[in-house]
Design an enzyme around this catalytic site. Sequence first.
Site, PDB file in Angstrom:
ATOM      1  N   SER A 106       8.627  -4.523  -1.813  1.00  0.00           N
ATOM      2  CA  SER A 106       8.465  -3.072  -1.866  1.00  0.00           C
ATOM      3  C   SER A 106       9.374  -2.444  -2.920  1.00  0.00           C
ATOM      4  CB  SER A 106       8.787  -2.470  -0.496  1.00  0.00           C
ATOM      5  OG  SER A 106       8.859  -1.064  -0.557  1.00  0.00           O
ATOM      6  N   TYR A 130       4.772   2.116  -7.188  1.00  0.00           N
ATOM      7  CA  TYR A 130       4.180   3.442  -7.248  1.00  0.00           C
ATOM      8  C   TYR A 130       4.273   3.910  -8.701  1.00  0.00           C
ATOM      9  CZ  TYR A 130       4.632   3.724  -2.155  1.00  0.00           C
ATOM     10  OH  TYR A 130       4.528   3.492  -0.808  1.00  0.00           O
ATOM     11  N   THR A 156       0.243   0.812  -5.369  1.00  0.00           N
ATOM     12  CA  THR A 156      -0.190   1.584  -4.205  1.00  0.00           C
ATOM     13  C   THR A 156      -0.791   2.900  -4.688  1.00  0.00           C
ATOM     14  OG1 THR A 156       1.455   0.575  -2.756  1.00  0.00           O
ATOM     15  CG2 THR A 156       0.565   2.704  -2.081  1.00  0.00           C
ATOM     16  N   LYS A 232      -3.912  -1.278  -4.531  1.00  0.00           N
ATOM     17  CA  LYS A 232      -3.767  -1.353  -3.072  1.00  0.00           C
ATOM     18  C   LYS A 232      -3.990   0.029  -2.459  1.00  0.00           C
ATOM     19  CE  LYS A 232      -0.355  -2.547   0.507  1.00  0.00           C
ATOM     20  NZ  LYS A 232      -0.226  -1.217   1.140  1.00  0.00           N
ATOM     21  N   HIS A 256      -2.787   1.712   4.572  1.00  0.00           N
ATOM     22  CA  HIS A 256      -1.336   1.915   4.578  1.00  0.00           C
ATOM     23  C   HIS A 256      -0.758   1.778   5.997  1.00  0.00           C
ATOM     24  CE1 HIS A 256       1.642   3.384   1.494  1.00  0.00           C
ATOM     25  NE2 HIS A 256       2.407   3.344   2.565  1.00  0.00           N
TER      26      HIS A 256
END
Length: 365
Positions: A106, A130, A156, A232, A256
């Site tokens: 992450s 992101y 994402t 994603k 999510h």
Amino acid sequence: MQPLCIRDIEQFASENLSKNALSYYNVGADDEETLRDNVEIFKRIRIRPRMLIDVTNVDLSTTILGRKIEMPIGISPTAMQKLAHPDGEIATAQAAKFMKTCMTLSTYSTTSIEDVGVASGDGLRWFQLYVSPDRELTRNFVHRAERSGFKALVVTVDVPVAGNRRKEIRQGFDLPPHLHLANFSSNSFKGVDTEVENSGWSNNYQMQIDGSITWESISWLQTITSLQVIVKGILTAEDASEAIRRGIKAIWISNHGGRQLDGVPTAIEVLPEIVEAVKEQAEIYVDGGFRLGTDVFKALALGARAVFIGRPILWGLCYNGSDGVKKVLQLLKEELQRTMQLAGCTSIGDITPSSVIYAINFSKI
């Protein structure tokens, strides 16, 4: 007593994680309808077993983006893993390497990209990204991931705004003072004009949210990296088709973890329409609610290349650090193998749409 299934490890975590950690890890958006549906949906699908097949030897291996993994079960990006165990993402990376599968790190990890890269060694790892309003910040993350041996970027795309997670808000969640978002340390941002160090979870989270992100942002990202780009957060055939038009080779179906828009479909519900839209032009991955090997089998039957798990990894960390993560992965692997044997499948390729059927609601007949 040794845990016999993921539910046992979940129960341990619910009793031993702090309220602060639980308020972040286990919650969903609004009424948490989608959070519950992610787990319950699997009950609506039945397995059609074939008999009198030699299942002495079963091969669970597959490939994702050309890299072999020993089972079609990888690790989703989950933030702030040191809330669950002091070793956090290092423990997860080591477990993934041991089990010969893929870990996705992450952006909001409590261990840096670089340190996870060292801990993972030659293990397969992807970086979740992101696209930030600050494109230089995004570029910095990408280049750090490249230098640290990550093999793909998992972008994402379902967070133009933050989901409304009431339980997290009521708890007043924030990162404890002894932890920090390691990827936002100022010494990681050479040449980037931004104040990020010690700015806290909420500030860094808001800084990463870009409501203006479009497909053009994905195309831009493809121009600045040699890594494969995975999108994603896809839930419709229309978006999957657009991803194909943009040259995307892997699509990750996800809601999510039920943490963004409540009331959306589960990944399993939209998987068939996305498989049909993609027509083998890209690999398809799914996450959300996987707790059993039978769940994994059902997703593979409906066309997923691999499934990824998030919350169970956090519960495993809480249970016993790296060994706890290994236990979670091993349980799912053993359950999938047994399911395949009982269903008459000796390889992942044997699992097809004919391996499952949708349950009939007899009450409506």
